[in-house]
Design an enzyme around this catalytic site. Structure first.
Site, PDB file in Angstrom:
ATOM      1  N   GLY A   1     151.339  77.657  12.744  1.00  0.00           N
ATOM      2  CA  GLY A   1     151.556  76.408  11.323  1.00  0.00           C
ATOM      3  C   GLY A   1     153.078  75.653  11.664  1.00  0.00           C
ATOM      4  O   GLY A   1     153.303  75.215  11.281  1.00  0.00           O
TER       5      GLY A   1
ATOM      6  N   GLY B   1     147.018  74.153  16.174  1.00  0.00           N
ATOM      7  CA  GLY B   1     147.603  73.333  16.464  1.00  0.00           C
ATOM      8  C   GLY B   1     147.347  72.985  17.570  1.00  0.00           C
ATOM      9  O   GLY B   1     146.891  71.904  18.773  1.00  0.00           O
TER      10      GLY B   1
ATOM     11  N   GLU C   1     147.062  87.271  11.963  1.00  0.00           N
ATOM     12  CA  GLU C   1     148.150  86.245  11.764  1.00  0.00           C
ATOM     13  C   GLU C   1     148.683  86.126  10.728  1.00  0.00           C
ATOM     14  O   GLU C   1     148.174  86.091   9.726  1.00  0.00           O
ATOM     15  CB  GLU C   1     146.531  84.460  11.702  1.00  0.00           C
ATOM     16  CG  GLU C   1     145.695  84.649  12.850  1.00  0.00           C
ATOM     17  CD  GLU C   1     145.067  83.240  12.485  1.00  0.00           C
ATOM     18  OE1 GLU C   1     144.565  82.466  13.433  1.00  0.00           O
ATOM     19  OE2 GLU C   1     144.307  82.592  10.950  1.00  0.00           O
TER      20      GLU C   1
ATOM     21  N   SER D   1     151.761  80.451  15.661  1.00  0.00           N
ATOM     22  CA  SER D   1     152.439  79.153  15.955  1.00  0.00           C
ATOM     23  C   SER D   1     152.639  79.877  17.994  1.00  0.00           C
ATOM     24  O   SER D   1     152.863  79.881  18.369  1.00  0.00           O
ATOM     25  CB  SER D   1     153.418  79.649  15.977  1.00  0.00           C
ATOM     26  OG  SER D   1     153.475  78.996  14.932  1.00  0.00           O
TER      27      SER D   1
ATOM     28  N   HIS E   1     140.626  83.245   6.861  1.00  0.00           N
ATOM     29  CA  HIS E   1     141.238  83.204   7.710  1.00  0.00           C
ATOM     30  C   HIS E   1     142.362  82.748   6.292  1.00  0.00           C
ATOM     31  O   HIS E   1     141.550  82.231   4.900  1.00  0.00           O
ATOM     32  CB  HIS E   1     140.859  81.480   7.389  1.00  0.00           C
ATOM     33  CG  HIS E   1     142.233  80.670   8.883  1.00  0.00           C
ATOM     34  ND1 HIS E   1     143.135  80.423   7.433  1.00  0.00           N
ATOM     35  CD2 HIS E   1     142.774  81.048   9.807  1.00  0.00           C
ATOM     36  CE1 HIS E   1     143.923  79.925   9.159  1.00  0.00           C
ATOM     37  NE2 HIS E   1     144.031  80.253  10.059  1.00  0.00           N
TER      38      HIS E   1
ATOM     39  N   GLU F   1     144.242  80.552   4.766  1.00  0.00           N
ATOM     40  CA  GLU F   1     144.013  78.889   3.953  1.00  0.00           C
ATOM     41  C   GLU F   1     142.685  79.373   3.115  1.00  0.00           C
ATOM     42  O   GLU F   1     143.369  78.392   2.091  1.00  0.00           O
ATOM     43  CB  GLU F   1     144.333  77.965   5.043  1.00  0.00           C
ATOM     44  CG  GLU F   1     145.613  77.523   5.975  1.00  0.00           C
ATOM     45  CD  GLU F   1     145.160  77.217   7.356  1.00  0.00           C
ATOM     46  OE1 GLU F   1     144.055  76.758   7.861  1.00  0.00           O
ATOM     47  OE2 GLU F   1     146.340  77.665   7.646  1.00  0.00           O
TER      48      GLU F   1
ATOM     49  N   ASN G   1     141.008  77.055  16.455  1.00  0.00           N
ATOM     50  CA  ASN G   1     140.723  77.029  14.957  1.00  0.00           C
ATOM     51  C   ASN G   1     141.333  75.274  14.525  1.00  0.00           C
ATOM     52  O   ASN G   1     142.161  75.055  14.224  1.00  0.00           O
ATOM     53  CB  ASN G   1     140.929  77.634  13.916  1.00  0.00           C
ATOM     54  CG  ASN G   1     141.111  77.100  12.691  1.00  0.00           C
ATOM     55  OD1 ASN G   1     140.127  76.488  12.065  1.00  0.00           O
ATOM     56  ND2 ASN G   1     141.829  78.349  11.902  1.00  0.00           N
ATOM     57  N   TRP G   2     140.036  74.099  14.580  1.00  0.00           N
ATOM     58  CA  TRP G   2     140.755  72.857  14.302  1.00  0.00           C
ATOM     59  C   TRP G   2     141.131  72.688  12.891  1.00  0.00           C
ATOM     60  O   TRP G   2     141.492  71.342  13.361  1.00  0.00           O
ATOM     61  CB  TRP G   2     139.298  71.949  15.148  1.00  0.00           C
ATOM     62  CG  TRP G   2     139.792  71.933  16.385  1.00  0.00           C
ATOM     63  CD1 TRP G   2     139.839  72.994  17.164  1.00  0.00           C
ATOM     64  CD2 TRP G   2     138.195  70.904  16.979  1.00  0.00           C
ATOM     65  NE1 TRP G   2     138.773  72.574  18.774  1.00  0.00           N
ATOM     66  CE2 TRP G   2     137.994  71.829  18.022  1.00  0.00           C
ATOM     67  CE3 TRP G   2     137.385  69.860  16.651  1.00  0.00           C
ATOM     68  CZ2 TRP G   2     137.540  70.901  19.660  1.00  0.00           C
ATOM     69  CZ3 TRP G   2     136.372  69.512  17.711  1.00  0.00           C
ATOM     70  CH2 TRP G   2     136.657  69.865  19.126  1.00  0.00           C
ATOM     71  N   LYS G   3     140.775  73.487  11.986  1.00  0.00           N
ATOM     72  CA  LYS G   3     140.543  73.422  11.053  1.00  0.00           C
ATOM     73  C   LYS G   3     140.425  71.993  10.646  1.00  0.00           C
ATOM     74  O   LYS G   3     139.927  71.854  11.104  1.00  0.00           O
ATOM     75  CB  LYS G   3     142.510  73.238  10.869  1.00  0.00           C
ATOM     76  CG  LYS G   3     143.002  74.686  11.190  1.00  0.00           C
ATOM     77  CD  LYS G   3     144.221  75.720  10.441  1.00  0.00           C
ATOM     78  CE  LYS G   3     144.470  76.104  11.374  1.00  0.00           C
ATOM     79  NZ  LYS G   3     145.610  77.250  10.489  1.00  0.00           N
TER      80      LYS G   3
END
Ligand code: 13P
Length: 249
Positions: free
Chosen positions: A172, A234, A166, A212, A94, A96, A9-11
């Protein structure tokens, strides 16, 4: 046997040119992966990245899609538009998106239905925040997320879904869930799927861990019976690291 998968997931990272470079490197590195590999990119990268990875084992995901079919929704990107790029998956739910863009269970339910109607396979994220874990409410939170957005689907529809557990406190932060915490929650999630859809569907459901997860801890997480792979933030931005996680699966 259910599909084992590592998804990135490049976000909101990488310009188009940087994304092209990363996708090209991944294509050249991951020629014979031992599990399914999906890369989730921003909308603007999708069509180009799909062209780059064509003919390789890598599949492409969007990170979101609209909760409406089409029309006057300035700035939104529909499931049909995503599918037309060649992307086959769509990350939905997600934390976020839930936290910063106020996506509710009901909105996510619409997105899931639109993704499925447009032949996109949802990678659906669930997970508790820190305070919920601290007050030992993680199970009820995850159960409500599944019931609120997914459990009205038919068994056939549900079989298109990949789940991603998640824990929000792990995203992160460098605070990875322990392998035991991941296994315990994944087994619980699978038991809920079993109660709703039966053992066969539950046994066939891919449940990824995200938060993470990196090239150092992936093998230990993936060694658990109910952890079928990872959803990587990440560490998916560096080809070598992502490839090492794929190799750990
Ligand atoms: P990190 O791997 O950066 O913690 O992000 C996980 C994630 O949110 C993947 O969707």
């Amino acid at each position: 046997m259910r599909t084992k998968m590592v998804a990135g997931n490049w976000k909101m990272n990488k310009t188009l040119q940087e994304g092209v470079a990363l996708a090209t490197e991944l294509k050249n590195t991951l020629t014979n992966p031992s599990c399914a590999v999906v890369i989730g990119t921003p909308f603007i990268h999708l069509a180009t990245v799909c062209e780059i990875v064509k003919g390789s084992p890598i599949r492409v995901a969007a990170e979101n899609c609209a909760d409406r079919e089409s029309g006057a929704f300035t700035g939104e990107v529909s499931a049909a538009m995503v599918r037309s790029t060649g992307a086959e998956y769509c990350i939905l739910g997600h934390s976020e998106r839930r936290q910063y863009y106020h996506e509710t269970a009901e909105i996510l339910k619409q997105k899931v239905l639109l993704a499925l109607a447009n032949q996109l396979k949802p990678i659906f994220c669930i997970g508790e925040v820190k305070e919920e874990r601290e007050s030992n409410r993680q199970n009820e939170v995850v159960k409500a997320q599944l019931e609120g957005s997914l459990f009205d689907l038919s068994a056939e529809e549900f079989s298109q879904i990949t789940l991603a557990y998640e824990p929000v406190w792990a995203i992160g932060t460098g605070l990875t869930a322990t392998p035991a915490q991941a296994q315990e929650m994944h087994a619980y999630i699978r038991s809920l799927v079993c109660e709703r859809y039966g053992k066969e569907v539950a046994d066939n459901t891919t449940i990824l861990y995200g938060g993470s997860c990196n090239e150092k801890n992936a093998a230990e997480l993936f060694a658990n019976a109910d952890v079928d792979g990872g959803l990587i933030g990440g560490a998916s931005l560096v080809a070598e690291k992502f490839a090492a996680i794929v190799a750990a699966r």
